[in-house]
Design an enzyme around this catalytic site. Structure first.
Site, PDB file in Angstrom:
ATOM      1  N   GLN A 139       0.910  -1.175   0.165  1.00  8.79           N
ATOM      2  CA  GLN A 139      -0.062   0.103   0.013  1.00  8.79           C
ATOM      3  C   GLN A 139       0.961   1.231  -0.227  1.00  8.79           C
ATOM      4  O   GLN A 139       0.295   2.427  -0.116  1.00  8.79           O
ATOM      5  CB  GLN A 139      -0.725  -0.088   1.297  1.00  8.79           C
ATOM      6  CG  GLN A 139      -1.982  -1.110   1.223  1.00  8.79           C
ATOM      7  CD  GLN A 139      -2.376  -1.230   2.853  1.00  8.79           C
ATOM      8  OE1 GLN A 139      -1.939  -1.646   3.896  1.00  8.79           O
ATOM      9  NE2 GLN A 139      -3.775  -0.687   2.726  1.00  8.79           N
ATOM     10  N   HIS A 155      -1.195   1.337  -4.557  1.00  4.46           N
ATOM     11  CA  HIS A 155      -1.368   2.936  -4.517  1.00  4.46           C
ATOM     12  C   HIS A 155      -0.586   3.786  -5.288  1.00  4.46           C
ATOM     13  O   HIS A 155      -0.516   4.891  -5.170  1.00  4.46           O
ATOM     14  CB  HIS A 155      -1.574   3.573  -3.301  1.00  4.46           C
ATOM     15  CG  HIS A 155      -2.655   2.618  -2.535  1.00  4.46           C
ATOM     16  ND1 HIS A 155      -2.572   2.635  -0.964  1.00  4.46           N
ATOM     17  CD2 HIS A 155      -4.155   2.041  -2.846  1.00  4.46           C
ATOM     18  CE1 HIS A 155      -3.520   1.724  -0.639  1.00  4.46           C
ATOM     19  NE2 HIS A 155      -4.531   1.750  -1.636  1.00  4.46           N
ATOM     20  N   CYS A 175       2.951  13.835 -17.089  1.00  3.92           N
ATOM     21  CA  CYS A 175       2.143  15.217 -17.582  1.00  3.92           C
ATOM     22  C   CYS A 175       0.791  14.530 -18.169  1.00  3.92           C
ATOM     23  O   CYS A 175       0.764  13.739 -18.959  1.00  3.92           O
ATOM     24  CB  CYS A 175       2.909  15.849 -18.936  1.00  3.92           C
ATOM     25  SG  CYS A 175       1.677  17.114 -19.701  1.00  3.92           S
ATOM     26  N   CYS A 187       4.757  21.340 -17.090  1.00  6.49           N
ATOM     27  CA  CYS A 187       5.461  20.233 -17.975  1.00  6.49           C
ATOM     28  C   CYS A 187       6.216  21.109 -18.746  1.00  6.49           C
ATOM     29  O   CYS A 187       6.124  22.156 -19.518  1.00  6.49           O
ATOM     30  CB  CYS A 187       4.554  19.448 -18.777  1.00  6.49           C
ATOM     31  SG  CYS A 187       5.509  18.292 -19.991  1.00  6.49           S
ATOM     32  N   CYS A 242       5.480  20.733 -22.732  1.00 11.49           N
ATOM     33  CA  CYS A 242       4.166  21.264 -23.334  1.00 11.49           C
ATOM     34  C   CYS A 242       3.436  22.293 -22.367  1.00 11.49           C
ATOM     35  O   CYS A 242       2.498  22.698 -22.908  1.00 11.49           O
ATOM     36  CB  CYS A 242       3.404  20.140 -23.751  1.00 11.49           C
ATOM     37  SG  CYS A 242       2.417  19.301 -22.245  1.00 11.49           S
ATOM     38  N   SER A 298       0.319  -2.987   8.398  1.00 11.48           N
ATOM     39  CA  SER A 298      -0.822  -2.496   7.934  1.00 11.48           C
ATOM     40  C   SER A 298      -2.023  -2.649   8.903  1.00 11.48           C
ATOM     41  O   SER A 298      -2.110  -3.624   9.466  1.00 11.48           O
ATOM     42  CB  SER A 298      -1.389  -3.130   6.659  1.00 11.48           C
ATOM     43  OG  SER A 298      -2.701  -3.092   6.224  1.00 11.48           O
ATOM     44  N   ASN A 305       1.950  -6.376  13.246  1.00  7.14           N
ATOM     45  CA  ASN A 305       1.680  -4.983  13.154  1.00  7.14           C
ATOM     46  C   ASN A 305       1.712  -4.590  14.667  1.00  7.14           C
ATOM     47  O   ASN A 305       1.617  -5.460  15.470  1.00  7.14           O
ATOM     48  CB  ASN A 305       0.287  -4.620  12.582  1.00  7.14           C
ATOM     49  CG  ASN A 305      -0.255  -3.454  12.463  1.00  7.14           C
ATOM     50  OD1 ASN A 305       0.834  -2.462  11.686  1.00  7.14           O
ATOM     51  ND2 ASN A 305      -1.383  -2.818  12.743  1.00  7.14           N
TER      52      ASN A 305
HETATM   53 ZN    ZN Z   1       3.657  17.732 -21.297  1.00  4.85          ZN
END
Ligand code: ZN
Length: 249
Positions: A101, A119, A127, A151, A154, A192, A217
């Site tokens: 996780q 996760h 991007c 980014c 771009c 966990s 745990n």
């Molecule tokens: Zn980009």
């Protein structure tokens, strides 16, 4: 026979062992847990700092949190003896996969090869427009200049490769995790609280199918009652002891 010995014997006699890990193992490397005392989400509301809808509306919260909290915490963290013991177990041919996780890549850094990141990872970015990928340090460097960081190819919006609140888990990743839950005969559930779903359903499903379950745990979990072994101790001390014992069996 003590619990460490029993777990080592069960691992030895099992054909397919998997580990399921949560924030507790990373906490021993200095990464704060999310819930409970001292948890990150007590200070930073996840619905503001880590929620996909908030992020798309205004990524400023996330990036401030990344720059001030997450990056320095994860950047400075090193794998601990618990991570290394799992990598060693895989090397010995006794551990098939780590399903985690956690989003810090400490398992990979310690040498684990088969890691399923339920996760995602906070060490990778991309991007949303041109899909150019950025590593952890790139993201930090760009966010040090402008927040939210554009980014560099771009000017599009960059996002972390983590599953945020409000987003479903990736189906290919979930499938890989549940395939392991279906195939294993022993699960080490480590650090966990076993309360976050669907992640917690992985050890639960394995157990329902008849696999043995060991829970390591510091705090109680809702699955302690059905577990075959429960150790309320630090994984950094218990896991190396299990691996050592296994080596002498
Ligand atoms: Zn980009």
């Amino acid at each position: 026979m003590d619990v460490i010995e029993s777990i080592a014997r069960d691992i030895k006699s099992s054909g397919h062992v998997i580990a399921f890990t949560g924030a507790g193992i990373s906490a021993e490397s200095g990464i704060s847990t999310y819930r409970g005392q001292g948890g990150i989400w007590n200070k930073y509301d996840p619905n503001i700092y880590a929620n996909i809808d908030t992020f798309l509306r205004d990524p400023t919260y996330y990036w401030n949190f990344f720059r001030d909290v997450r990056y320095p915490m994860v950047k400075n963290a090193q794998p601990n003896p618990g991570h290394r013991a799992l990598a060693e177990l895989e090397k010995m041919g006794k551990l098939r996969a780590v399903i985690t996780q956690n989003i810090d890549e400490l398992h990979q850094q310690s040498g684990s090869k088969t890691v399923v990141e339920l996760h995602g990872t906070t060490r990778k970015y991309y991007c949303l427009k041109c899909h150019h990928r950025f590593d952890f340090d790139d993201a930090y460097e760009i966010s040090g200049k402008t927040i939210p960081p554009p980014c560099s190819k771009c000017q599009g919006m960059i996002r972390p490769d983590v599953i945020m609140f409000g987003e479903p888990l990736r189906t290919d990743v979930l499938r890989a995790a549940f395939d392991e839950a279906e195939a294993c005969d022993f699960v080490l559930a480590i650090g966990s609280s076993l309360v976050v779903y669907p992640a917690a359903d992985i050890p639960a499903r394995a157990k329902r199918r008849g696999a043995k379950l060991a829970i390591i745990n510091k705090d109680e979990t809702p699955m302690d009652e059905v577990a075959d072994h429960v150790l309320r101790e630090a994984s950094g001390s218990v896991l190396p002891a299990i691996v050592e014992r296994l080596g002498s069996l």
